[in-house]
Design an enzyme around this catalytic site. Structure first.
Site, PDB file in Angstrom:
ATOM      1  N   TYR A 190       0.853  -1.202   0.000  1.00 14.93           N
ATOM      2  CA  TYR A 190       0.000   0.000   0.000  1.00 14.93           C
ATOM      3  C   TYR A 190       0.883   1.243   0.000  1.00 14.93           C
ATOM      4  O   TYR A 190       2.031   1.202   0.447  1.00 14.93           O
ATOM      5  CB  TYR A 190      -0.887   0.021   1.247  1.00 14.93           C
ATOM      6  CG  TYR A 190      -2.075  -0.905   1.143  1.00 14.93           C
ATOM      7  CD1 TYR A 190      -3.212  -0.532   0.438  1.00 14.93           C
ATOM      8  CD2 TYR A 190      -2.054  -2.153   1.745  1.00 14.93           C
ATOM      9  CE1 TYR A 190      -4.296  -1.380   0.344  1.00 14.93           C
ATOM     10  CE2 TYR A 190      -3.141  -3.012   1.652  1.00 14.93           C
ATOM     11  CZ  TYR A 190      -4.262  -2.615   0.951  1.00 14.93           C
ATOM     12  OH  TYR A 190      -5.330  -3.456   0.840  1.00 14.93           O
ATOM     13  N   ARG A 202      -3.190 -12.732   1.776  1.00 12.74           N
ATOM     14  CA  ARG A 202      -4.521 -12.282   1.361  1.00 12.74           C
ATOM     15  C   ARG A 202      -4.580 -12.336  -0.170  1.00 12.74           C
ATOM     16  O   ARG A 202      -3.609 -11.986  -0.842  1.00 12.74           O
ATOM     17  CB  ARG A 202      -4.754 -10.827   1.801  1.00 12.74           C
ATOM     18  CG  ARG A 202      -4.792 -10.645   3.306  1.00 12.74           C
ATOM     19  CD  ARG A 202      -6.118 -10.067   3.794  1.00 12.74           C
ATOM     20  NE  ARG A 202      -7.256 -10.718   3.208  1.00 12.74           N
ATOM     21  CZ  ARG A 202      -8.235 -10.097   2.536  1.00 12.74           C
ATOM     22  NH1 ARG A 202      -8.231  -8.806   2.407  1.00 12.74           N
ATOM     23  NH2 ARG A 202      -9.250 -10.765   2.038  1.00 12.74           N
ATOM     24  N   TYR A 250      -0.813  -9.885  -0.512  1.00 12.63           N
ATOM     25  CA  TYR A 250       0.136  -9.483   0.536  1.00 12.63           C
ATOM     26  C   TYR A 250       0.039 -10.411   1.729  1.00 12.63           C
ATOM     27  O   TYR A 250      -0.976 -11.079   1.942  1.00 12.63           O
ATOM     28  CB  TYR A 250      -0.031  -8.015   0.953  1.00 12.63           C
ATOM     29  CG  TYR A 250      -1.365  -7.575   1.488  1.00 12.63           C
ATOM     30  CD1 TYR A 250      -1.729  -7.796   2.811  1.00 12.63           C
ATOM     31  CD2 TYR A 250      -2.238  -6.878   0.677  1.00 12.63           C
ATOM     32  CE1 TYR A 250      -2.937  -7.342   3.307  1.00 12.63           C
ATOM     33  CE2 TYR A 250      -3.451  -6.413   1.156  1.00 12.63           C
ATOM     34  CZ  TYR A 250      -3.801  -6.650   2.471  1.00 12.63           C
ATOM     35  OH  TYR A 250      -5.001  -6.204   2.954  1.00 12.63           O
ATOM     36  N   HIS A 305     -10.321  -2.406  -2.408  1.00 10.70           N
ATOM     37  CA  HIS A 305     -11.270  -1.933  -1.411  1.00 10.70           C
ATOM     38  C   HIS A 305     -12.112  -0.801  -1.994  1.00 10.70           C
ATOM     39  O   HIS A 305     -11.599   0.046  -2.756  1.00 10.70           O
ATOM     40  CB  HIS A 305     -10.527  -1.348  -0.197  1.00 10.70           C
ATOM     41  CG  HIS A 305      -9.735  -2.347   0.584  1.00 10.70           C
ATOM     42  ND1 HIS A 305     -10.277  -3.108   1.586  1.00 10.70           N
ATOM     43  CD2 HIS A 305      -8.413  -2.690   0.531  1.00 10.70           C
ATOM     44  CE1 HIS A 305      -9.336  -3.867   2.129  1.00 10.70           C
ATOM     45  NE2 HIS A 305      -8.191  -3.635   1.496  1.00 10.70           N
ATOM     46  N   HIS A 347      -7.046  -7.889  -4.051  1.00  7.56           N
ATOM     47  CA  HIS A 347      -8.369  -7.295  -3.849  1.00  7.56           C
ATOM     48  C   HIS A 347      -8.302  -5.783  -4.008  1.00  7.56           C
ATOM     49  O   HIS A 347      -7.228  -5.178  -3.885  1.00  7.56           O
ATOM     50  CB  HIS A 347      -8.931  -7.654  -2.470  1.00  7.56           C
ATOM     51  CG  HIS A 347      -8.041  -7.234  -1.336  1.00  7.56           C
ATOM     52  ND1 HIS A 347      -6.985  -8.005  -0.903  1.00  7.56           N
ATOM     53  CD2 HIS A 347      -8.040  -6.117  -0.564  1.00  7.56           C
ATOM     54  CE1 HIS A 347      -6.378  -7.382   0.094  1.00  7.56           C
ATOM     55  NE2 HIS A 347      -6.997  -6.227   0.315  1.00  7.56           N
TER      56      HIS A 347
END
Ligand SMILES: [Fe+2]
Length: 202
Positions: free
Chosen positions: A95, A133, A126, A138, A136
């Site tokens: 991120y 995970r 990540y 968000h 994706h």
């Protein structure tokens, strides 16, 4: 990632995994149900710029377009001009933050007819706790006449979807409504993700 963000992420991950059993199963494909709610998580930042190109021109990764409709709880009637905030990792699973020009973050307004579209790159997986995970994106969707919604979309075929998701059921990567397929159209990979909002209680 700063040390404080890492610590917050660790506790957030534990919280989500422990609370995962409290979330219902995802709806079967074809059912009309409101999009399920997610926790905001440690990576949300308010104030990202209004832009439909979430990834800058120099951002490495596979270019994709996500489009869909924002609909009310009958799954047919458009919700006009909802605000959609978007945040995701880069292709390397990292991120980025306000200081980096809100890299891989942005917000868009859906149209009067509920349609929205944005271009970006496919995010990476990540690590979380001892696992990973799935990739994706968000999204936080707000409109004055509807309950705010935080959700995340996943990609079909990702090997880290539930039950391999390190987040367990807490991040609902078992929900077929959220798992989109990317198809090539006119030489561009595109996926469709419709968002079903719940009217606000009066
Ligand atoms: Fe995330």
């Amino acid at each position: 990632m700063t040390a404080s963000v890492k610590i917050f992420t660790l506790f957030f991950g534990i919280f989500v995994i422990l609370s995962g059993t409290a979330f219902p199963e995802g709806p079967a494909t074809g059912q009309c149900l409101p999009s399920q709610y997610d926790l905001e998580g440690p990576y949300y930042l308010s104030g990202a710029p209004l832009r439909s190109d979430i990834a800058g021109p120099d951002e490495p990764g596979q270019r994709i377009i996500i489009k869909g409709k924002v609909l009310t709880s009958d799954c047919r009637t458009p919700v006009s001009e909802a605000l959609i905030e978007i945040w995701q990792t880069g292709a390397d699973g990292e991120y980025h933050y306000r200081e980096e020009g809100f890299r891989l973050r942005g917000q868009i307004n859906a149209g009067i007819d509920g349609h929205y579209s944005f271009s970006t790159i496919k995010p990476g997986r990540y690590g979380l706790l001892r696992g990973f995970r799935p990739a994706h994106i968000h999204m936080k969707v707000t409109h004055p006449e509807y309950e705010p919604l935080i959700t995340q979309l996943y990609f079909k075929g990702d090997p880290y979807l539930w039950p391999q998701d390190a987040c367990g059921r807490g991040c609902k990567s078992n929900d077929p409504h959220r798992i989109i397929e990317l198809d090539e159209k006119k030489g561009v990979l595109q996926g469709t993700f419709n968002i079903i909002l719940t009217p606000a209680k009066k």
